[in-house]
Scaffold this active site. Structure first.
Site, PDB file in Angstrom:
ATOM      1  N   PRO A  65     -12.150 -20.670 -19.098  1.00 29.92           N
ATOM      2  CA  PRO A  65     -13.341 -20.300 -19.865  1.00 29.92           C
ATOM      3  C   PRO A  65     -14.106 -21.553 -20.290  1.00 29.92           C
ATOM      4  CG  PRO A  65     -11.353 -19.993 -21.184  1.00 29.92           C
ATOM      5  CD  PRO A  65     -10.910 -20.351 -19.802  1.00 29.92           C
ATOM      6  N   HIS A  66     -15.420 -21.455 -20.317  1.00 26.73           N
ATOM      7  CA  HIS A  66     -16.232 -22.605 -20.687  1.00 26.73           C
ATOM      8  C   HIS A  66     -17.549 -22.132 -21.279  1.00 26.73           C
ATOM      9  CE1 HIS A  66     -16.949 -21.582 -16.471  1.00 26.73           C
ATOM     10  NE2 HIS A  66     -18.203 -21.907 -16.690  1.00 26.73           N
TER      11      HIS A  66
END
Length: 154
Positions: A65-66
């Site tokens: 996730p980013h």
């Protein structure tokens, strides 16, 4: 760019249970708040918004996730090893137990992409993932992550 410049030792955690993606994002928000002074609820919201564009579960038990956040001056990360894999909605439908989250300044451009590529290369390495899964000590996990990249760069 080296992983040791992105990932503080204190931003490496082991979670005994994570029941959902939402809970994971809340935990990641807490970690980045504690380690980098980032507003945890803003981090949570940014991760949720990015995930709504498409899953960041890349397969083989790994999620990346980013999100981009205002107020950051460099890319930072946190790593979480989850003891009980959970459904993340990954592309291969496999449960996730290794999570490396990245947070980048809103205008980071190429630095965000370089960091994501660096983390992605590392987390695609089956031997590194096996070592990460075999350890619960956060100091060891940090060393495995940061040393693996240094060795690959050499």
């Amino acid at each position: 760019m080296e992983l040791s410049s992105i990932l503080k030792p204190s931003a490496v955690k082991v979670a005994s249970t994570v029941s959902s993606k939402k809970r994971l994002f809340q935990d990641l928000g807490d970690v980045v708040n504690e380690c980098y002074g980032i507003n945890g609820s803003e981090a949570f919201t940014a991760l949720q918004q990015r995930e709504s564009l498409g899953p960041t579960g890349v397969g083989r038990g790994v999620a990346l996730p980013h999100a981009r956040l205002s107020g950051l001056d460099k890319v930072v990360g946190c790593f979480m090893r989850v003891e009980k894999p959970f459904d993340f909605g990954a592309v291969d439908k496999q449960p996730v137990d290794l999570v490396f989250a990245l947070f980048a300044p809103e205008d980071s451009g190429v630095d965000h992409l370089k960091a994501l590529a660096l983390v992605s290369r590392t987390m695609r390495d089956a031997s590194i993932c096996a070592k990460l899964r075999a350890n619960t000590d956060t100091t060891t996990l940090h060393a495995l992550l940061t040393e693996s990249l240094s060795n690959k760069a050499a």
